[in-house]
Enzyme design. Structure first.
Site, PDB file in Angstrom:
ATOM      1  N   LYS A 267      19.639  -5.260   4.824  1.00 42.65           N
ATOM      2  CA  LYS A 267      18.646  -4.885   5.661  1.00 42.65           C
ATOM      3  C   LYS A 267      18.930  -4.012   6.917  1.00 42.65           C
ATOM      4  CE  LYS A 267      16.487  -8.833   5.778  1.00 42.65           C
ATOM      5  NZ  LYS A 267      17.414  -9.575   5.027  1.00 42.65           N
TER       6      LYS A 267
ATOM      7  N   GLU B  85      14.060  -8.334  13.602  1.00 38.79           N
ATOM      8  CA  GLU B  85      13.918  -9.645  13.785  1.00 38.79           C
ATOM      9  C   GLU B  85      13.440  -9.766  15.332  1.00 38.79           C
ATOM     10  OE1 GLU B  85      13.837 -12.072  11.605  1.00 38.79           O
ATOM     11  OE2 GLU B  85      14.744 -11.040  10.010  1.00 38.79           O
TER      12      GLU B  85
ATOM     13  N   PRO C 233      16.347 -12.142   1.253  1.00 37.50           N
ATOM     14  CA  PRO C 233      17.497 -13.309   1.686  1.00 37.50           C
ATOM     15  C   PRO C 233      18.430 -12.647   2.851  1.00 37.50           C
ATOM     16  CG  PRO C 233      16.900 -13.194  -0.697  1.00 37.50           C
ATOM     17  CD  PRO C 233      16.275 -12.023  -0.022  1.00 37.50           C
ATOM     18  N   SER C 234      19.279 -13.186   3.660  1.00 38.72           N
ATOM     19  CA  SER C 234      20.354 -12.805   4.433  1.00 38.72           C
ATOM     20  C   SER C 234      21.397 -12.214   3.653  1.00 38.72           C
ATOM     21  CB  SER C 234      20.581 -13.851   5.215  1.00 38.72           C
ATOM     22  OG  SER C 234      19.534 -14.454   6.035  1.00 38.72           O
ATOM     23  N   GLY C 235      21.998 -11.347   4.223  1.00 42.10           N
ATOM     24  CA  GLY C 235      22.931 -10.473   3.609  1.00 42.10           C
ATOM     25  C   GLY C 235      22.526  -9.338   2.527  1.00 42.10           C
ATOM     26  N   GLY C 236      21.323  -9.234   2.492  1.00 43.18           N
ATOM     27  CA  GLY C 236      21.055  -8.230   1.520  1.00 43.18           C
ATOM     28  C   GLY C 236      21.164  -6.798   1.841  1.00 43.18           C
TER      29      GLY C 236
END
Length: 569
Positions: free
Chosen positions: A363, A487, A358-361
């Site tokens: 990465k 991305e 998920p976003s905000g993890g």
């Protein structure tokens, strides 16, 4: 700080000596005038006297002009050295510095604050020294000519100081506030103009106009306050001048009529009065400018003293075909919750490791730690058996190629962007080969000027797919051993994505690759997939292994791969 720029002591000494010489000549002129007035007659006027007066003015003019030029030269040299030091510093400051400081303020330090220091040196420094010399010299001569009249004249000066000193302090406060507001306004301009397309697409012109208007209004208010103080200082100086003139003419006239003073001495008094009042105004201005320069210097020194990256210390990397090992890695920013907590995994050389979740993890933060933009709060990253912080930054970062979602381009040509960061000259064959492997050569050849086509600010004249392919060509030319893809295709249309994916395959071939992806269709064939949630690893393995063992990954895969199935067919 000025000493650190190593200005020429010889040139500065000559400049100050020229100013002093000019001032001494100016002190001599009223005495010559006095003798002319007292003994004036056509018969007594000789060519020698005329030549002496004319020569005096010529010497003063040359000395003054030379002094002004040399001091301006020194001032320009000092500001150039300061800007050079600041620019060098800005390029080695860590990313964390830019997280905490606004770009506009940084630009203001580089331009406005250094300009204040230059103005102090080139415009006001000699005025201060020569002003003091002029005042002291004039008073000494006046005391010699008529001490009583001199005491009467000087009695007005303390009265003037009662008004002028507080006004000078007020001017300093205003000037300091004006500098801060100018830096803030520069920040607004930089932010809005750099993202003007966002402003327009969001119909935010009115909002940004209001923000800019606040800055303009604030600057206007500071300008009015400055004007009010100047409106008081100028008339007060004129009033002091006129009071002194009236006192000298009135009291001096009485003493001339009584025979205690000659007409020539009265004329000399008036001329010396000018040489006292005018330098005092310059000395007041110097102190105001000096206070402004102190404020500017404090901000410049603060930037120069900021902790910087060390690009030299450490060993060079001898082998990069070693595993990357992440041991108990944790990180949090100076203010905020932990971003990564106790992260452990291993990346085999030549393999493809995908980081999903998920976003905000955390990465992208891991990529920043891997490139050593930040230092871990705890834990280590190893290349083989060596912690990566034992390698020099230059050597470590030269191993990487980075392609992000919005690959940044610089204003310049396509050639400039592909060759960016390559120190040695790149021949045309190598350039074209990199562009060909990145599938960029087809659209470059269609451009009117080919590789010399301008891309515009941040590459705005190219499409997203074209920008990505240029970024891939840049990475190929750099020939990195470790590749990071963040991305890299998520913002592209399906046609561009297919082309870029093919280019990425060329780029990934034979390299250790780490991929951040939200779309699982791009990483299902990765050798290893690491699933990150809220800064921790909750699963790792191949696509098939995670489908069986990780519920959230299975949910992601079920949603995305089913949706993407028709497109892939």
């Amino acid at each position: 700080m000025i000493r650190s720029t190593k200005p020429s002591v010889a040139v500065m000494s000559i400049a100050i000596l020229m100013s002093i010489a000019s001032t001494l000549v100016a002190l001599f002129i009223p005495l010559v005038t006095k003798n002319l007035v007292d003994g004036f007659s056509i018969s007594n006027l000789s060519w020698g006297q005329i030549a002496l007066i004319g020569g005096t003015f010529i010497v003063q003019t040359i000395a003054s002009g030379l002094s002004i030029y040399l001091l301006n030269r020194i001032g320009q040299r000092i500001v150039a050295e300061l800007r050079d030091r600041l620019w060098k510093k800005l390029l080695v400051l860590p990313v964390g510095y830019y997280d905490q400081h606004r770009t506009g303020e940084t630009i203001s330090r580089m331009t406005n604050d250094t300009g204040v220091v230059k103005t102090l040196i080139s415009d006001h420094m000699t005025s201060f020294f020569t002003g003091i010399l002029s005042v002291i010299g004039s008073i000494v001569v006046l005391l010699y000519l008529d001490w009583k009249m001199t005491v009467v004249m000087l009695s007005v000066i303390p009265l003037a100081a009662l008004f002028l000193v507080p006004l000078g302090r007020q001017m300093y406060k205003i000037s300091k506030g004006l500098q801060e507001e100018t830096a803030s306004f520069t920040t607004v301009l930089t932010q809005v103009l750099s993202e003007i397309r966002l402003v327009k697409s969001s119909n935010a012109e009115t909002r940004e106009y209001d923000n800019g208007k606040k800055g303009i209004t604030s600057l206007f208010r500071f300008g009015l306050r400055e004007a009010k103080v100047q409106a008081l200082i100028a008339p007060l100086m004129f009033l002091v001048m006129m009071m002194l003139l009236v006192i000298i003419v009135g009291y001096g006239g009485m003493r001339v009529s009584s025979g205690a003073l000659t007409a020539g001495e009265l004329v000399a008094f008036i001329l010396y009065l000018i040489q006292i009042v005018m330098p005092m105004s310059q000395i007041t201005t110097f102190f105001t400018q000096f206070q402004k320069a102190i404020g500017a210097t404090e901000r410049i020194i603060e930037m120069l003293d900021a902790e910087e990256e060390d690009h030299v210390s450490g060993q060079d990397i001898k082998r990069s075909d070693l595993p990357i090992i992440v041991n108990n890695l944790s990180f949090h920013y100076k203010t905020g919750e932990p971003v990564l907590q106790d992260v452990n995994f291993r990346v085999s050389p030549g393999s493809v490791t995908a980081i999903v979740g998920p976003s905000g993890g955390g990465k992208t933060t891991f990529f920043s730690l891997l490139e050593r933009y930040y230092e871990p709060t705890a834990g280590t990253i190893l290349l083989g058996d060596e912690p990566i912080d034992t390698f020099s930054l230059h050597s470590w970062r030269s191993q990487f190629g980075y392609v992000s979602q919005e690959s940044p381009l610089i204003a310049g040509t396509i050639r400039d962007n592909i060759c960016y960061g390559i120190n040695e000259k790149v021949d045309q064959e190598a350039l074209e080969q990199a562009a060909q492997m990145a599938y960029a050569d087809s659209f470059i050849k269609e451009m009117p000027r080919g590789y010399d086509t301008e891309v515009g600010e941040r590459g705005i004249m190219l499409s997203g797919g074209q920008r990505q392919r240029i970024a891939i060509a840049r990475a190929l030319l750099r020939n990195p051993k470790i590749l990071m893809l963040d991305e890299a295709t998520s913002s592209l249309d399906s046609k561009s994505e297919v082309i870029v994916q093919e280019a990425l395959k060329n780029l990934m071939n034979g390299r250790t690759t780490l991929v951040i992806a939200h779309r699982l269709s791009t990483v299902v064939e990765a050798d290893q997939i690491i699933f990150v949630e809220k800064g921790t690893i909750t699963g790792s393995g191949t696509h098939d292994e995670l489908l069986k063992s990780h519920e959230l990954y299975r949910e992601f895969a079920t949603q995305q791969l089913r949706l993407n199935e028709p497109a892939s067919i």
